[in-house]
Design a protein around this motif. Structure first.
Motif, PDB file in Angstrom:
ATOM      1  N   ASN A 137       1.339  -0.982   0.405  1.00 31.90           N
ATOM      2  CA  ASN A 137      -0.286  -0.247   0.035  1.00 31.90           C
ATOM      3  C   ASN A 137       1.162   0.882   0.648  1.00 31.90           C
ATOM      4  O   ASN A 137       1.885   1.469   1.047  1.00 31.90           O
ATOM      5  CB  ASN A 137      -0.894   0.106   1.144  1.00 31.90           C
ATOM      6  CG  ASN A 137      -1.516   1.069   1.252  1.00 31.90           C
ATOM      7  OD1 ASN A 137      -1.833   2.290   1.490  1.00 31.90           O
ATOM      8  ND2 ASN A 137      -2.583   1.206   1.629  1.00 31.90           N
ATOM      9  N   PRO A 138       0.532   1.944  -0.796  1.00 30.90           N
ATOM     10  CA  PRO A 138       1.855   3.057  -0.895  1.00 30.90           C
ATOM     11  C   PRO A 138       1.191   4.510   0.513  1.00 30.90           C
ATOM     12  O   PRO A 138       2.190   5.081   0.519  1.00 30.90           O
ATOM     13  CB  PRO A 138       1.326   4.226  -2.314  1.00 30.90           C
ATOM     14  CG  PRO A 138      -0.521   3.714  -2.506  1.00 30.90           C
ATOM     15  CD  PRO A 138      -0.442   1.949  -2.075  1.00 30.90           C
ATOM     16  N   ASN A 139      -0.027   4.611   0.389  1.00 25.80           N
ATOM     17  CA  ASN A 139      -0.109   5.486   1.662  1.00 25.80           C
ATOM     18  C   ASN A 139       0.862   4.968   2.390  1.00 25.80           C
ATOM     19  O   ASN A 139       1.300   4.085   3.285  1.00 25.80           O
ATOM     20  CB  ASN A 139      -1.584   4.683   2.406  1.00 25.80           C
ATOM     21  CG  ASN A 139      -2.511   5.276   1.379  1.00 25.80           C
ATOM     22  OD1 ASN A 139      -2.239   6.932   0.320  1.00 25.80           O
ATOM     23  ND2 ASN A 139      -3.447   5.108   1.269  1.00 25.80           N
ATOM     24  N   LEU A 170      -3.512  -1.594   8.562  1.00 28.13           N
ATOM     25  CA  LEU A 170      -3.783  -2.069   7.449  1.00 28.13           C
ATOM     26  C   LEU A 170      -3.197  -3.450   8.070  1.00 28.13           C
ATOM     27  O   LEU A 170      -3.443  -4.806   7.469  1.00 28.13           O
ATOM     28  CB  LEU A 170      -3.447  -1.504   5.890  1.00 28.13           C
ATOM     29  CG  LEU A 170      -4.226  -0.999   5.242  1.00 28.13           C
ATOM     30  CD1 LEU A 170      -3.794  -0.228   4.460  1.00 28.13           C
ATOM     31  CD2 LEU A 170      -6.066  -1.340   5.246  1.00 28.13           C
ATOM     32  N   ILE A 171      -1.866  -3.402   7.697  1.00 32.85           N
ATOM     33  CA  ILE A 171      -0.492  -4.429   8.200  1.00 32.85           C
ATOM     34  C   ILE A 171      -0.993  -5.297   9.450  1.00 32.85           C
ATOM     35  O   ILE A 171      -0.780  -6.079   9.869  1.00 32.85           O
ATOM     36  CB  ILE A 171       0.864  -3.282   8.452  1.00 32.85           C
ATOM     37  CG1 ILE A 171       1.641  -3.325   7.345  1.00 32.85           C
ATOM     38  CG2 ILE A 171       1.943  -4.164   9.214  1.00 32.85           C
ATOM     39  CD1 ILE A 171       2.648  -1.929   7.455  1.00 32.85           C
ATOM     40  N   ARG A 172      -1.405  -4.363  10.209  1.00 33.50           N
ATOM     41  CA  ARG A 172      -1.878  -4.350  11.533  1.00 33.50           C
ATOM     42  C   ARG A 172      -3.263  -5.652  11.389  1.00 33.50           C
ATOM     43  O   ARG A 172      -3.137  -6.932  12.231  1.00 33.50           O
ATOM     44  CB  ARG A 172      -2.631  -4.343  13.207  1.00 33.50           C
ATOM     45  CG  ARG A 172      -0.941  -3.651  13.417  1.00 33.50           C
ATOM     46  CD  ARG A 172      -1.345  -2.145  14.694  1.00 33.50           C
ATOM     47  NE  ARG A 172      -2.219  -2.646  15.525  1.00 33.50           N
ATOM     48  CZ  ARG A 172      -0.479  -3.025  17.122  1.00 33.50           C
ATOM     49  NH1 ARG A 172      -0.429  -3.304  17.107  1.00 33.50           N
ATOM     50  NH2 ARG A 172      -1.317  -3.391  17.729  1.00 33.50           N
ATOM     51  N   SER A 173      -4.129  -5.406  10.710  1.00 37.74           N
ATOM     52  CA  SER A 173      -5.480  -6.320  10.551  1.00 37.74           C
ATOM     53  C   SER A 173      -4.555  -7.035   9.674  1.00 37.74           C
ATOM     54  O   SER A 173      -4.907  -8.993   9.740  1.00 37.74           O
ATOM     55  CB  SER A 173      -6.188  -5.165   9.300  1.00 37.74           C
ATOM     56  OG  SER A 173      -7.430  -5.660   9.380  1.00 37.74           O
TER      57      SER A 173
END
Length: 102
Positions: A13-15, A23-26
């Motif tokens: 993900n570029p953000n 997002l990474i944790r999810s």
């Protein structure tokens, strides 16, 4: 999706910043739900502990963090098929230090 792909997608993900960390944790939680080779990690090393070590919520992720996260996603992708797969020494070292109270 194959194992490791959810985390790899979150890493691509570029953000940057808190949104990507979330997002990474999810993704780590989702990946760990699919995790089948339970004996390959210490029993107390669950998704929340992995997130605390690899994607801490209290700071921005560094290039080293991203490197460790990529190594962990590679580990998840081959855990069931490669007997030589290991989750990364940083992850295990952090867990051991926490268990010892260091």
């Amino acid at each position: 999706m194959a194992k490791g792909d959810i985390l790899k997608a979150a890493l691509s993900n570029p953000n940057r910043g808190p949104h990507q960390t979330a997002l990474i944790r999810s993704a780590i939680y989702k990946e760990m739900e699919q995790f089948t080779a339970t004996r390959r990690l210490p029993p107390s090393l669950d998704a929340s502990e992995i997130c605390r070590i690899l994607a801490p919520i209290d700071r921005h992720l560094t290039p080293d963090d991203y490197d460790r996260l990529h190594k962990f996603s590679d580990f998840l992708a081959v855990i069931d098929t490669s007997p030589n797969a290991h989750p990364g020494y940083h992850l295990l070292g952090e867990k051991l230090s926490a268990d010892l109270g260091l």
